[in-house]
Scaffold this motif. Structure first.
Motif, PDB file in Angstrom:
ATOM      1  N   SER A   1       0.672  -1.207  -0.073  1.00  0.00           N
ATOM      2  CA  SER A   1      -0.004  -0.054   0.094  1.00  0.00           C
ATOM      3  C   SER A   1       1.026   1.213  -0.126  1.00  0.00           C
ATOM      4  O   SER A   1       0.562   2.241  -0.672  1.00  0.00           O
ATOM      5  CB  SER A   1      -0.802   0.036   1.092  1.00  0.00           C
TER       6      SER A   1
ATOM      7  N   ILE B   1       0.528   3.975  -2.846  1.00  0.00           N
ATOM      8  CA  ILE B   1       0.119   5.345  -2.654  1.00  0.00           C
ATOM      9  C   ILE B   1       1.431   6.333  -2.942  1.00  0.00           C
ATOM     10  O   ILE B   1       1.147   7.619  -3.580  1.00  0.00           O
ATOM     11  CB  ILE B   1       0.130   5.631  -1.040  1.00  0.00           C
TER      12      ILE B   1
ATOM     13  N   LEU C   1       1.010   6.909  -6.875  1.00  0.00           N
ATOM     14  CA  LEU C   1       0.003   7.524  -7.197  1.00  0.00           C
ATOM     15  C   LEU C   1       0.469   9.018  -7.026  1.00  0.00           C
ATOM     16  O   LEU C   1       0.141   9.948  -7.759  1.00  0.00           O
ATOM     17  CB  LEU C   1      -1.231   7.256  -6.356  1.00  0.00           C
TER      18      LEU C   1
ATOM     19  N   LEU D   1      -7.156   4.131  -3.240  1.00  0.00           N
ATOM     20  CA  LEU D   1      -6.219   4.649  -4.119  1.00  0.00           C
ATOM     21  C   LEU D   1      -6.996   5.302  -5.185  1.00  0.00           C
ATOM     22  O   LEU D   1      -6.801   6.719  -5.614  1.00  0.00           O
ATOM     23  CB  LEU D   1      -5.188   3.761  -4.542  1.00  0.00           C
TER      24      LEU D   1
END
Length: 157
Positions: free
Chosen positions: A5, A9, A12, A102
């Motif tokens: 994760s 993240i 992104l 996300l």
């Protein structure tokens, strides 16, 4: 699951920042770049460029904390183990929860800039973007509930 994760993240955040920077770079290097800094276009520039760029930087900086809030527990320092044994098994509902979060963050950052830009220029409200912002907040805050819905659909007889 937490290191995965954190990685997503940060990716992104990097994507949001670089996409925004690369989209505005030709206008900044063009011959009429001084027009962007005029009083009429400055709020639009800040809304459509500033919101995604700052959002991308914040995602990059706080990826560990966001992952710990997403998965619960841990110290959120980003090392991935948080003082416990690393679990190599990743459940599919964890992936659904992380992916929903996300996608919600991406939609929130993108459409907030458009919503603020429209309001700053004409005083009107872009209702399509407003609906997407509300839906993205639901995706961000309701990831656990969406994972429960996914689990029910998956195991439906």
């Amino acid at each position: 699951m937490k290191p995965f994760s954190i990685l997503l993240i940060r990716l992104l955040g990097l994507y949001l920042f670089l996409k925004t920077l690369l989209a505005i770079l030709p206008a900044l290097l063009g011959s009429n770049a001084a027009e962007l800094w005029s009083g009429e276009l400055l709020p639009v520039l800040l809304a459509t460029v500033g919101v995604p760029a700052v959002g991308g930087l914040l995602l990059w900086c706080f990826a560990g904390r966001l992952a710990s809030r997403l998965h619960g527990g841990g110290d959120g320092d980003g090392d991935g183990n948080d003082g416990a044994k690393v679990d190599a098994h990743i459940r599919d509902d964890d992936l659904v929860r992380a992916g929903t979060f996300l996608i919600g963050v991406y939609l929130l950052v993108r459409h907030t800039g458009t919503l603020v830009g429209m309001y700053a220029t004409s005083g009107g409200v872009a209702y399509g973007d407003l609906i997407v912002v509300v839906a993205s907040l639901g995706m961000i805050l309701g990831g656990r509930k969406l994972a429960v819905v996914y689990r029910r659909i998956k195991y439906f007889p």
